[in-house]
Design a protein around this motif. Structure first.
Motif, mmCIF file in Angstrom:
data_model
loop_
_atom_site.group_PDB
_atom_site.id
_atom_site.type_symbol
_atom_site.label_atom_id
_atom_site.label_comp_id
_atom_site.label_asym_id
_atom_site.label_seq_id
_atom_site.Cartn_x
_atom_site.Cartn_y
_atom_site.Cartn_z
ATOM 1 N N ARG A 21 4.951 1.807 -8.641
ATOM 2 C CA ARG A 21 4.181 3.043 -8.802
ATOM 3 C C ARG A 21 2.774 2.815 -8.251
ATOM 4 O O ARG A 21 2.127 1.829 -8.584
ATOM 5 N N CYS A 22 2.318 3.721 -7.383
ATOM 6 C CA CYS A 22 0.998 3.538 -6.797
ATOM 7 C C CYS A 22 -0.060 4.038 -7.768
ATOM 8 O O CYS A 22 0.251 4.666 -8.785
ATOM 9 N N ALA A 23 -1.320 3.774 -7.445
ATOM 10 C CA ALA A 23 -2.408 4.083 -8.378
ATOM 11 C C ALA A 23 -2.478 5.577 -8.685
ATOM 12 O O ALA A 23 -2.919 5.967 -9.770
ATOM 13 N N THR A 24 -2.028 6.432 -7.727
ATOM 14 C CA THR A 24 -2.084 7.859 -8.031
ATOM 15 C C THR A 24 -0.742 8.411 -8.515
ATOM 16 O O THR A 24 -0.607 9.604 -8.691
ATOM 17 N N GLY A 25 0.237 7.554 -8.689
ATOM 18 C CA GLY A 25 1.446 7.992 -9.379
ATOM 19 C C GLY A 25 2.684 8.192 -8.528
ATOM 20 O O GLY A 25 3.693 8.692 -9.025
ATOM 21 N N HIS A 26 2.685 7.844 -7.229
ATOM 22 C CA HIS A 26 3.922 7.949 -6.447
ATOM 23 C C HIS A 26 4.868 6.823 -6.849
ATOM 24 O O HIS A 26 4.447 5.673 -6.949
ATOM 25 N N VAL A 27 6.123 7.180 -7.066
ATOM 26 C CA VAL A 27 7.093 6.184 -7.553
ATOM 27 C C VAL A 27 8.144 5.889 -6.484
ATOM 28 O O VAL A 27 8.659 6.802 -5.842
ATOM 29 N N LYS A 64 0.853 -1.167 0.000
ATOM 30 C CA LYS A 64 0.000 0.000 0.000
ATOM 31 C C LYS A 64 0.896 1.226 0.000
ATOM 32 O O LYS A 64 1.926 1.238 0.684
ATOM 33 N N CYS A 65 0.542 2.252 -0.766
ATOM 34 C CA CYS A 65 1.348 3.470 -0.776
ATOM 35 C C CYS A 65 1.171 4.178 0.567
ATOM 36 O O CYS A 65 0.053 4.401 1.013
ATOM 37 N N GLU A 66 2.292 4.512 1.203
ATOM 38 C CA GLU A 66 2.184 5.133 2.525
ATOM 39 C C GLU A 66 1.865 6.612 2.436
ATOM 40 O O GLU A 66 1.570 7.252 3.436
ATOM 41 N N VAL A 67 1.922 7.160 1.219
ATOM 42 C CA VAL A 67 1.593 8.579 1.052
ATOM 43 C C VAL A 67 0.078 8.746 0.891
ATOM 44 O O VAL A 67 -0.541 9.571 1.548
ATOM 45 N N CYS A 68 -0.509 7.935 0.008
ATOM 46 C CA CYS A 68 -1.922 8.166 -0.303
ATOM 47 C C CYS A 68 -2.799 6.953 -0.042
ATOM 48 O O CYS A 68 -3.992 6.984 -0.370
ATOM 49 N N ASP A 69 -2.240 5.881 0.534
ATOM 50 C CA ASP A 69 -3.023 4.689 0.871
ATOM 51 C C ASP A 69 -3.587 3.945 -0.331
ATOM 52 O O ASP A 69 -4.418 3.042 -0.159
HETATM 53 ZN ZN LIG Z 1 0.597 7.051 -3.583
#
Ligand SMILES: [Zn+2]
Ligand SMILES: [Zn+2]
Length: 734
Positions: free
Chosen positions: A664-670, A647-652
């Protein structure tokens, strides 16, 4: 090319230089030890230009070694005359010897550095997480104190002072027992590999042992190992005496003194064992048990020069495997036994040994040999393996050859040959790449440098690398207009992977000099064994990273995936589902091996059954590789078993699987992916990296500190199997 290096120091001992297998150089210089680390040039410099591959730069750092806190080693108060020692009581504790351990003892399997100071204390140093800072991690004398004075309960100052006082009262040599005169690292005792795909640490790194001689002429073997995680903060390295043998000076220690005269007795009481050097291990395996594992015994010989005699001691070790399924470390029970090897000629040769000693194996099949410095010559002693093992002390097939060292002196008209009586100040052995023939290189402080192929028919010749030393001398001579009188002194030789490093100082002439510290210079000259310029490619640690090849990177990743997914004994039921899922996804995305995909399917089916998860999409994809595995929606991440997915820790949001290198998370954090667990590294300060490949790995200790307890155990298991860079096998760094 490796250019000569210049340091503003003056060496404080012969053999002042040591070169570790990781490429680091240590130099003994007075109160300090200087460490030179080659700068690993990555493919691109920060500004985008390609690094200059033709020259290598070195990080230089130094640390002071002669200051001890009262808890580390108390000041020694004046002793009665019979126990008085200038070194322990009055010296400045300058560095008298440095030697790198075999790799594997330090953090990330690096080498640690043993430093002997003239107060006869042997300390072990290791780098801290702070770049350029080194710290003392063990004092070997304390282990001797524990071993010889078992009555002392704890090593407090008062108990140590009491023990000094007892010496005075009952005239024993108790304090002399813990003063160290000479030391050597013994090659690691490795459990022979048995075709395992993932050999354990006991096969790759082995058991580290140290041999020392003390002021009372005891030869002590010590087992050095990393502490258990619980004790790391108080005692990073555990040093334990395992076996000892006493080597009292024999009556025939010197032919030129009348035995049992007052003078002979007085001299004899002052003789100490010096120039300790260790030979190679010879292994023998015994009958095997039902699991195919038998006990292994191994023998090593350690030689020392005592007065003008050579004494050799055999250490036999036996390794008995513990139950195969037990997870506890170590997996082998070790026992040691030391005895003197009387088969190797000691008192009854006419050599006057002066040291140092170097061993070589397989000069001829079935024989072990050593080169020893002797008065005006080098002695080459060739020992059959049976005598090395201590099996036949009767028939002496031990052969010794002498190689007189002659120097030519010219007086303008004629030249005369005379024997060189100078002590040898540096000695090392290199192996010829094809023939595996060892060659001895040695030098003296007068600037004499020679090589000797180690064979009965070998001949002394001028060292091929001495031209480079001569160049330095010439330049110094011309710069200062010394009319050819300048002298290049050689203070030590070290070799690594076919390269030779020579420590040289330049003097204005062979006369009394008035020097100030600011003028001190020590040059380190690099060369190949045959005198060619040394290239950085000669050293494994400076070779270019192999990671640029895509196929190679995939193959190495498959090797790790195979370990994680293949249900090995070490990993069975111990790995976190999160890592298992990530590894299975990685196999699907990148692997071309059908076997690996089959393993991935098994693992996914097991995860799905245990965790009540719907992994049907991934399982279906196991039939052919490639493509992307979509990220899970938020409901699945927060539902039962959701912790299996990243899970992306920035945006969950969920993290999709499209590449083994990047997440890469679903909203684009790499994020970059760890190359051992294949998880995304989402925060700074939890990873270690390979400076050469510029690849990151989760660090088992830092991950725990950052609170990721769920994957810490998995990280530990994997780091144990993959403790160097997966791609280049280089050492990692925090
Ligand atoms: Zn993210
Ligand atoms: Zn690497």
């Amino acid at each position: 090319m490796l250019e000569p290096l210049e340091l503003q120091v003056f060496p404080s001992s012969y053999n002042c230089i040591s070169w570790s297998e990781d490429g680091e150089i240590a130099v003994a210089a007075g109160e300090f030890v200087h460490i030179l680390t080659p700068k690993v040039s990555s493919k691109k410099e920060a500004n985008g230009t390609t690094a200059n591959a033709s020259s290598t730069e070195w990080h230089k750092t130094r640390f002071r070694t002669n200051v001890f806190t009262i808890n580390e080693w108390p000041i020694m108060f004046p002793q009665p005359r019979d126990h008085f020692s200038v070194g322990a009581e009055q010296s400045f504790s300058n560095v008298a010897g440095v030697a790198w351990s075999p790799p594997g003892l330090g953090k990330y399997r690096r080498s640690v550095l043993a430093v002997l100071t003239s107060n006869m204390v042997l300390t072990i140093y290791a780098p801290t997480n702070n770049p350029g800072k080194w710290t003392r991690i063990a004092i070997v004398n304390k282990a001797l104190e524990r071993y010889f004075h078992e009555s002392i309960e704890n090593d407090t100052l008062s108990s140590r002072t009491q023990s000094f006082r007892k010496d005075i009262e009952d005239h024993t040599a108790r304090t002399r027992k813990s003063n160290i005169r000479s030391f050597t690292w013994i090659p690691p005792l490795k459990v022979p590999a048995q075709d395992q795909l993932y050999p354990g640490p006991e096969t790759r790194w082995g058991t580290s042992l140290l041999a020392i001689t003390n002021e009372d002429n005891d030869l002590v073997f010590l087992h050095v190992q990393q502490s258990n995680p619980e004790h790391v903060s108080q005692e990073p390295l555990r040093v334990q005496a395992v076996s000892t043998v006493s080597l009292p000076t024999s009556a025939g220690f010197n032919q030129s003194l009348q035995p049992n005269s007052l003078l002979a007795n007085a001299v004899r009481s002052k003789i100490r064992s010096l120039y300790l050097a260790s030979g190679p291990w010879l292994y023998q395996s015994h009958k095997q048990n039902s699991n195919g594992e038998g006990s292994i015994s191994a023998t090593v010989n350690v030689a020392t020069v005592q007065g003008s005699n050579l004494r050799v001691v055999i250490l036999s070790a036996s390794l008995k495997p513990r139950s195969r399924n037990s997870q506890e470390e170590p997996r082998f029970d070790l026992s040691f036994n030391a005895t003197e090897n009387t088969a190797v000629p000691a008192g009854h040769t006419d050599f006057v040994f002066t040291g140092p000693i170097h061993w070589a194996h397989n000069v001829q099949p079935g024989r072990v040999s050593m080169a020893v410095g002797a008065r005006a010559m080098v002695a080459f002693i060739d020992i059959p393996e049976s005598a090395y093992r201590g099996q036949d002390s009767e028939t002496s097939d031990v052969k010794s050859h002498r190689f007189p060292i002659m120097v030519e002196s010219r007086d303008g008209i004629s030249s005369t040959q005379s024997a060189l009586h100078e002590g040898i100040s540096g000695m090392t052995i290199t192996m010829a790449p094809e023939s595996e023939m060892p060659t001895l290189h040695f030098a003296s402080v007068g600037g004499y440098a020679a090589v000797l192929p180690l064979a009965a028919t070998g001949e002394l010749s001028t060292a091929p690398w001495s031209d480079k030393v001569e160049d330095l001398r010439d330049r110094f001579d011309i710069d200062r207009d010394l009319g050819g009188l300048a002298i290049a002194r050689i203070w030590g030789l070290a070799s690594l992977q076919g390269l030779i490093a020579t420590a040289v100082t330049l003097q204005a002439g062979d006369m009394i000099e008035y020097r100030i510290n600011a003028e001190d210079r020590l040059s380190i000259v690099f060369s190949t064994a045959d005198g060619q310029p040394a290239n950085p490619e000669n050293l494994a640690c400076l070779r270019e990273s192999p990671i640029s090849s895509v196929d190679f990177a995939r193959e190495r990743r498959d090797h790790v995936l195979q370990y994680i997914l293949g249900n090995h004994i070490e990993t069975k039921d111990a790995l976190s589902p999160k890592v298992l899922y990530a590894a299975a996804c990685c196999a699907i995305v990148q692997s071309q091996s059908a076997e690996l995909l089959a393993h991935a399917r098994e693992v996914l089916e097991r995860l799905s059954a245990n965790g009540d998860l719907d992994l049907s999409d991934e399982i279906a994809r196991c039939s052919d590789s490639g493509g992307t595995i979509e990220a899970r929606p938020a409901e699945a991440l927060n539902g039962p078993g959701g912790e299996t997915f990243e899970k992306c820790e920035v945006c969950d949001a969920g993290i999709a699987w499209h590449s083994a290198e990047e997440a890469r998370c679903a909203t684009g954090h790499v994020f970059v992916r760890c190359n051992m667990t294949f998880l995304a590294i989402q925060e700074p300060g939890i990873s270690k990296f390979c400076p050469k490949c510029e690849i990151e790995y989760l660090d088992e200790d830092l991950v725990g500190l950052a609170g990721h307890v769920d994957i810490q155990e998995t990280c530990k298991i994997l780091s144990n199997a993959f403790d160097t860079c997966v791609y280049c096998d280089g050492k990692l760094r925090a």
